[in-house]
Every structure is written in C-alpha cells, then in structure tokens.
Design a protein around this motif. Structure first.
Motif, PDB file in Angstrom:
ATOM      1  N   PHE A 215       0.831  -1.195   0.000  1.00  0.00           N
ATOM      2  CA  PHE A 215       0.000   0.000   0.000  1.00  0.00           C
ATOM      3  C   PHE A 215       0.874   1.257   0.000  1.00  0.00           C
ATOM      4  O   PHE A 215       0.629   2.201  -0.750  1.00  0.00           O
ATOM      5  N   LEU A 216       1.918   1.275   0.842  1.00  0.00           N
ATOM      6  CA  LEU A 216       2.827   2.422   0.870  1.00  0.00           C
ATOM      7  C   LEU A 216       3.543   2.596  -0.465  1.00  0.00           C
ATOM      8  O   LEU A 216       3.688   3.715  -0.970  1.00  0.00           O
ATOM      9  N   ASN A 217       3.985   1.499  -1.046  1.00  0.00           N
ATOM     10  CA  ASN A 217       4.672   1.582  -2.340  1.00  0.00           C
ATOM     11  C   ASN A 217       3.754   2.109  -3.443  1.00  0.00           C
ATOM     12  O   ASN A 217       4.202   2.802  -4.359  1.00  0.00           O
ATOM     13  N   ALA A 218       2.469   1.784  -3.337  1.00  0.00           N
ATOM     14  CA  ALA A 218       1.525   2.194  -4.374  1.00  0.00           C
ATOM     15  C   ALA A 218       1.044   3.628  -4.203  1.00  0.00           C
ATOM     16  O   ALA A 218       0.528   4.216  -5.156  1.00  0.00           O
ATOM     17  N   THR A 219       1.216   4.201  -3.006  1.00  0.00           N
ATOM     18  CA  THR A 219       0.584   5.500  -2.744  1.00  0.00           C
ATOM     19  C   THR A 219       1.549   6.636  -2.426  1.00  0.00           C
ATOM     20  O   THR A 219       1.339   7.757  -2.878  1.00  0.00           O
ATOM     21  N   VAL A 220       2.603   6.392  -1.639  1.00  0.00           N
ATOM     22  CA  VAL A 220       3.348   7.521  -1.076  1.00  0.00           C
ATOM     23  C   VAL A 220       4.504   7.949  -1.977  1.00  0.00           C
ATOM     24  O   VAL A 220       5.041   7.164  -2.770  1.00  0.00           O
ATOM     25  N   ASN A 221       4.884   9.236  -1.835  1.00  0.00           N
ATOM     26  CA  ASN A 221       6.050   9.758  -2.546  1.00  0.00           C
ATOM     27  C   ASN A 221       7.065  10.368  -1.581  1.00  0.00           C
ATOM     28  O   ASN A 221       7.991  11.052  -1.988  1.00  0.00           O
ATOM     29  N   ARG A 222       6.858  10.103  -0.296  1.00  0.00           N
ATOM     30  CA  ARG A 222       7.784  10.569   0.730  1.00  0.00           C
ATOM     31  C   ARG A 222       7.593   9.702   1.975  1.00  0.00           C
ATOM     32  O   ARG A 222       6.493   9.236   2.241  1.00  0.00           O
ATOM     33  N   ILE A 223       8.683   9.454   2.699  1.00  0.00           N
ATOM     34  CA  ILE A 223       8.616   8.693   3.948  1.00  0.00           C
ATOM     35  C   ILE A 223       9.138   9.560   5.086  1.00  0.00           C
ATOM     36  O   ILE A 223      10.218  10.155   4.994  1.00  0.00           O
ATOM     37  N   TYR A 224       8.361   9.631   6.170  1.00  0.00           N
ATOM     38  CA  TYR A 224       8.826  10.213   7.429  1.00  0.00           C
ATOM     39  C   TYR A 224       8.989   9.074   8.430  1.00  0.00           C
ATOM     40  O   TYR A 224       8.047   8.307   8.663  1.00  0.00           O
ATOM     41  N   GLU A 225      10.183   8.958   9.016  1.00  0.00           N
ATOM     42  CA  GLU A 225      10.427   7.924  10.017  1.00  0.00           C
ATOM     43  C   GLU A 225      10.713   8.574  11.362  1.00  0.00           C
ATOM     44  O   GLU A 225      11.572   9.444  11.480  1.00  0.00           O
ATOM     45  N   HIS A 231      13.916   9.957  18.935  1.00  0.00           N
ATOM     46  CA  HIS A 231      12.538  10.479  18.919  1.00  0.00           C
ATOM     47  C   HIS A 231      12.398  11.668  17.976  1.00  0.00           C
ATOM     48  O   HIS A 231      11.438  12.432  18.067  1.00  0.00           O
ATOM     49  N   GLU A 232      13.353  11.811  17.075  1.00  0.00           N
ATOM     50  CA  GLU A 232      13.287  12.848  16.048  1.00  0.00           C
ATOM     51  C   GLU A 232      12.715  12.245  14.770  1.00  0.00           C
ATOM     52  O   GLU A 232      12.580  11.024  14.650  1.00  0.00           O
ATOM     53  N   ILE A 233      12.367  13.097  13.807  1.00  0.00           N
ATOM     54  CA  ILE A 233      11.781  12.600  12.571  1.00  0.00           C
ATOM     55  C   ILE A 233      12.768  12.796  11.422  1.00  0.00           C
ATOM     56  O   ILE A 233      13.432  13.833  11.329  1.00  0.00           O
ATOM     57  N   ASN A 234      12.917  11.766  10.598  1.00  0.00           N
ATOM     58  CA  ASN A 234      13.821  11.806   9.452  1.00  0.00           C
ATOM     59  C   ASN A 234      13.003  11.677   8.166  1.00  0.00           C
ATOM     60  O   ASN A 234      12.028  10.927   8.108  1.00  0.00           O
ATOM     61  N   GLU A 235      13.413  12.397   7.147  1.00  0.00           N
ATOM     62  CA  GLU A 235      12.684  12.417   5.875  1.00  0.00           C
ATOM     63  C   GLU A 235      13.466  11.689   4.787  1.00  0.00           C
ATOM     64  O   GLU A 235      14.678  11.857   4.660  1.00  0.00           O
ATOM     65  N   TYR A 236      12.752  10.871   4.005  1.00  0.00           N
ATOM     66  CA  TYR A 236      13.357  10.134   2.900  1.00  0.00           C
ATOM     67  C   TYR A 236      12.482  10.317   1.663  1.00  0.00           C
ATOM     68  O   TYR A 236      11.265  10.128   1.736  1.00  0.00           O
ATOM     69  N   PRO A 237      13.056  10.655   0.527  1.00  0.00           N
ATOM     70  CA  PRO A 237      12.258  10.775  -0.700  1.00  0.00           C
ATOM     71  C   PRO A 237      11.878   9.392  -1.232  1.00  0.00           C
ATOM     72  O   PRO A 237      12.579   8.409  -0.998  1.00  0.00           O
ATOM     73  N   GLY A 238      10.748   9.327  -1.942  1.00  0.00           N
ATOM     74  CA  GLY A 238      10.354   8.078  -2.586  1.00  0.00           C
ATOM     75  C   GLY A 238       9.381   7.267  -1.747  1.00  0.00           C
ATOM     76  O   GLY A 238       8.825   7.734  -0.755  1.00  0.00           O
ATOM     77  N   ASN A 239       9.187   6.002  -2.153  1.00  0.00           N
ATOM     78  CA  ASN A 239       8.230   5.138  -1.463  1.00  0.00           C
ATOM     79  C   ASN A 239       8.939   4.247  -0.443  1.00  0.00           C
ATOM     80  O   ASN A 239      10.112   4.469  -0.112  1.00  0.00           O
ATOM     81  N   TYR A 240       8.249   3.222   0.046  1.00  0.00           N
ATOM     82  CA  TYR A 240       8.826   2.389   1.109  1.00  0.00           C
ATOM     83  C   TYR A 240      10.033   1.598   0.630  1.00  0.00           C
ATOM     84  O   TYR A 240      11.026   1.461   1.360  1.00  0.00           O
ATOM     85  N   ASP A 241       9.989   1.056  -0.583  1.00  0.00           N
ATOM     86  CA  ASP A 241      11.135   0.296  -1.090  1.00  0.00           C
ATOM     87  C   ASP A 241      12.387   1.168  -1.187  1.00  0.00           C
ATOM     88  O   ASP A 241      13.499   0.704  -0.914  1.00  0.00           O
ATOM     89  N   ASP A 242      12.201   2.426  -1.596  1.00  0.00           N
ATOM     90  CA  ASP A 242      13.335   3.350  -1.650  1.00  0.00           C
ATOM     91  C   ASP A 242      13.916   3.569  -0.249  1.00  0.00           C
ATOM     92  O   ASP A 242      15.138   3.548  -0.047  1.00  0.00           O
ATOM     93  N   PHE A 243      13.036   3.771   0.717  1.00  0.00           N
ATOM     94  CA  PHE A 243      13.462   3.936   2.112  1.00  0.00           C
ATOM     95  C   PHE A 243      14.198   2.697   2.606  1.00  0.00           C
ATOM     96  O   PHE A 243      15.249   2.783   3.252  1.00  0.00           O
TER      97      PHE A 243
END
Length: 542
Positions: A215-225, A231-243
């Motif tokens: 579902f994430l691979n089919a929908t998202v274009n950015r990942i926040y972890e 306890h900080e947030i990191n940003e990754y471009p692309g979908n889950y497989d890219d992350f």
C-alpha cells in the motif's frame, strides 16, 4: 499546507517526540513509519488538537480543513449509518443553505452578496458539492458498503464495517489534509486497491501511518520515520522500497562498525594485559654498565605505562559510547529438536457450521493441516475468517461438524484483537503461569528485540496497540509451540517487526495457518491461498 515546527511531547520521564518539524504540501502523500510506541498516533492526535504538545506549533495555510481516521474507531451507540453520512455532509449543507439566501439578495442587487457568493461557490465546488450524489455512491461502492442498509444502527456492524464506514465518512467530507492511522487494517483486498486509486487522484496533502508495504509503495512519494532512540523525525524521498534500500545499507554499516569495534575492544584488553604483565618482570642485565641498564629499564617502563594509559583511555571512550549491538533475529522455537510434529493430520475440521442469529457464517467448512502445511485464508470482511480460527483453537464451539487435533500439537494463537488485561505489567503477563526466575524472564523478553529494559515494568494500559500485540507475540515465542495460527499477523505491527516475523515464519519447523489481507505478507509467506466466501472455503487460483 500543514506546517509542524519543533513539536515536543513527553509522558512523565519518557520522551515520545523530540523537536519534530515537517511540512506537508498539497499533492504530497507521505508515509509515517517507526517502531511500535514511537509516537505516530501521538503525532496525529497533536495535529488534530486531541492532545496538546509540550511545546512547538502546528498550523495550516489558509485555514485548511484536516480530516483524521484514528487507528481504533469508536462510534456512538444508537447512531444510524445515514446519520453519520449526513454529519459528513454538514459543511456542504450549510454552504448550500447560505448560497440560497445569497441568491435572493443578489436578485435584489446587493453587491456584497455577490462577492460572498463567489467565494462560497468556489468552496462548494472544491468539496464536490455539484456531484455529491455520484461521489457518495462511488465511495460507498469502493468501500464495499453499497448494499448496506442506511437505517441500520452502526453498533450492529462488524469491526471491519465500522472502519470502512468511518473512512467513507471521512472521504465524503473532502478535507484538505488527510491523516490516516493504519487505514488498511480492516480493508479487504478489493477495498485496498480502490483506496490506492482514490488517493492517487487526491488533490490535498495526505499522511499515512501504515504497516502495509505494498500500500505504501503504491501510494506515497515521501517517507517520514520517527527514530525510536532519538525520537526525532527523518525524511526520505520516494516510497517504502526506496526507504528500505537506504536503511538496509545503513544496517550493514552498523553491523560492520559493531564487529570492528568488538575486535578493537578485544585487542585493547589484550594489550593492557600483555603490557601489564611484562611491566612486572625484571630485565636481566647482560653487561657491567649499571647506569645504562637502569636508564634503559626506566625508558621501557615509561613506554609501557604510556601504552597502558593510551589503551585504557581508548577503551573508556568506546565503552562510554559503544556502537549498538545488532538485534538478535526473531525466532519461533518449536521446543527441543525432535519436538516438531510429523503427522499428516495435525489439525482437521470437517463440515463446520456456525450461525449467529439467522445468519450462517460458516456452512460446511473443511480444512486440514499436515506437518508441513503453509495456508493463508483470505476473504472479505465479515465472512467468518476469525470465527474459523477461534473454532480451530477451541475459543468457540461450532454448531455442527467435527474437529480433530493431534495429541502432540501445541498451538500458538495470535488473535486479531489484543486480549491482554490492562491492569497487569508487561513482565507480569509475560511470565504468568510459567515457572522460572524473574531475571530469566527479563533476559528472554529483552533478547526477543520486541521490548527494552525500560518497557518491562510498564502497565499494559500505557502500551500502544502495536506494543500490546508484540507482547502477545513474545509470549507465543516463549511458549515454543509447534503449530501456529495467526489472525491478521501484520496488523498494528511496525514494518521492522513484520519483516522479522516473516523471516521467523520461513524458518519455523511446523504448520502455519494465517488469515491475512496483507498482499506482501501473502507473497512472502509462499503457501497455499484459500478464500472464504459465502460460508465456503475454496482453494484460490495458483
């Protein structure tokens, strides 16, 4: 646009979110991921003002409307399906009423009324007001609710139906920003695919906390972890497989760094022992030059002392900030070697019938597990999948039919919904009814990688849904079953736990029966797929 600036949240001494900042623009669909209990739901509740942050700021540009689907849906008793729908359309109805008033005033020549009317018609169109009947049918059909009686009380719906109704209500209200907390947990595959297509055309900003990788691979274009340690947030471009590709490279680097550090620690300790031992030995003089011998001995001792001191300082620096040891892989132990079951008929059910009131859920279901079986049961919500598993595990009694369980079978059952009492602590429930010392249980629980030392004294009511489910999983691992029955095993788990679970199941020496709608889990599981439909269990297409 959603803007989050330096958001902080703690519960007592426990930090959940630390200086979290991000922006969510129109057209961005972001996946929000992180280990269970890292604050994904907390972030959503602070964005929607359900909870207050300790510090920081949440804002939107142009007063944009935020819509939120919580992970645990609650609906007031006595409400009908139609009353919920009308609530979703309340803004449209108010706009409609005001526009009718303004039309009358415009006919009287009021310029101010015409200006306001122009603003309201723009909002009415943005909310889909001109084609709302079509939109309503489209969303209800997509959520598999097209045939539902609109006068039906919501509290008579199944858990899956309530979730889908809540999601339909949210989509009908057309928010500018969508926050979805585990939206796929109670969706069948047809509804999942419909939602993927719907979100692909969504014009607002979307943030999704989900464990569903496909579902994430089919929908998202950015990942926040959300990092579970900082306890900080990191940003990754692309979908889950890219992350995942980025994180896999980072994991290998950490493993290499840990191995190199362990080798250095061993070498430093050896240096300290060797030099210390040689320092205590007296050097034998080979000539008559007493002064030269003494001078040489002192220089050697000084050199050894410097070597020891340097090694000790380096050792202390490493021990003060060591590289984190890689987590031990999850493993299901089917007891001692030889305890695995070898029967061709480990678990067998024939002609199982189950009715609730006038509704037949299971109608002559047959199923059989042998020692090497790997079966996945799929089906739409409400078709009786959970009921079938509860009958197989003895949690429910069928109205008719026969059930056989091999004498050597020890079943580990993971239910779909947590059944742990809230008042107990993590450690107390984990060890309940099992012999052994406390230290032994603490060690076993922590080495699963599912909990940390800081978690074991917590009361269960303070845990997230995912943490409660991890505790049930940890207990199953500890009990060493030789048969596994798992109801939606990926629900509420974070992605790292799901991938560990998949690897552990691949190595398990015993039969496994799972109910799942998670397409990636089903693909990796690799067993037979059976579909439960109209009370019958039929083998799916190869």
């Amino acid at each position: 646009m959603l803007i989050i600036e330096k958001l902080n949240k703690s519960y007592g001494q426990e930090t959940v979110l630390n200086d979290v900042s991000l922006t969510l623009d129109r057209g961005v669909i972001a996946g929000l991921i992180g280990a269970n209990g890292t604050g994904k739901t907390t972030l959503f509740t602070m964005i929607t003002s359900i909870e207050e942050a300790d510090s920081g700021r949440v804002s939107t540009s142009n007063n944009e409307k935020i819509g939120y689907l919580p992970q645990a849906v609650s609906v007031q008793e006595g409400r009908s399906v139609d009353s919920l729908l009308q609530e979703a359309l309340s803004e449209l109805r108010e706009l409609e009423s005001r526009m009718r008033e303004l039309e009358t005033r415009i006919e009287s020549g009021e310029a101010a009324a015409a200006e306001e009317y122009g603003v309201l018609t723009g909002r009415f169109e943005a909310l889909g007001g001109y084609d709302i009947e079509w939109k309503q049918r489209m969303i209800f059909d997509g959520m598999g609710l097209g045939e539902i009686d609109r006068s039906r009380p919501v509290d008579t719906l199944s858990g899956g139906e309530k979730t889908r109704l809540s999601l339909a209500k949210l989509l009908l209200s057309s928010p500018d920003i969508l926050l979805l907390d585990e939206p796929t947990n109670n969706l069948d595959i047809a509804s999942l695919e419909w939602l993927e297509n719907y979100l692909a055309q969504y014009r607002g900003g979307v943030m999704i906390a989900s464990h569903d990788r496909r579902f994430l691979n089919a929908t998202v274009n950015r990942i926040y972890e959300i990092d579970e340690h900082t306890h900080e947030i990191n940003e990754y471009p692309g979908n889950y497989d890219d992350f995942r590709s980025v994180r896999e490279a980072e994991r290998k680097q950490r493993e290499t760094a840990w191995e190199e550090e362990q080798a250095e620690l061993k070498e430093l300790k050896q240096v300290i022992r060797t030099v210390a031992a040689s320092t205590g030995k007296k050097n034998r003089r080979r000539d008559n030059d007493k002064f030269a011998h003494t001078f040489k001995t002192e220089r050697q001792q000084q050199s050894r002392s410097r070597s020891i001191q340097s090694a000790k300082e380096r050792l202390e620096r490493i021990q003060a900030n060591p590289v984190q040891r890689p987590v031990k892989p999850m493993q299901f132990r089917a007891g001692p070697v030889g305890n695995e079951i070898r029967s061709d008929s480990v678990l067998r059910a024939e002609g199982i019938v189950k009715r609730y009131g006038g509704r037949t859920v299971l109608n002559g279901v047959d199923i059989s597990l042998r020692f090497d079986s790997r079966l996945v049961v799929t089906g739409a919500n409400g078709t009786g999948k959970t009921t079938l598993l509860r009958i197989l595990t003895g949690e429910e009694i069928p109205d008719s039919g026969t059930l056989y369980t091999s004498a050597g079978a020890k079943i580990g059952y993971l239910p779909q919904e947590s059944e742990i009492p809230d008042e107990e602590t993590v450690l107390a429930w984990y060890r309940k009814g099992r012999p052994g010392g406390e230290d032994e249980f603490i060690f076993d629980l922590v080495t699963t990688g599912l909990f940390r030392y800081d978690d074991i004294r917590k009361t269960i009511r303070t845990l997230s849904l995912g943490q409660k489910r991890k505790l049930e999983l940890a207990r199953i691992i500890a009990e060493e079953p030789n048969v596994l029955i798992l109801d939606e095993p990926t629900n509420h788990f974070s992605l790292d736990v799901i991938e560990e679970l998949e690897s552990a199941l691949a190595e398990f020496r015993g039969p496994v029966l799972a109910v799942s709608h998670d397409r990636e889990f089903i693909r990796k599981f690799g067993g037979e797929v059976w579909d439960l439909r109209d009370g019958k269990l039929e083998k799916g297409k190869e």
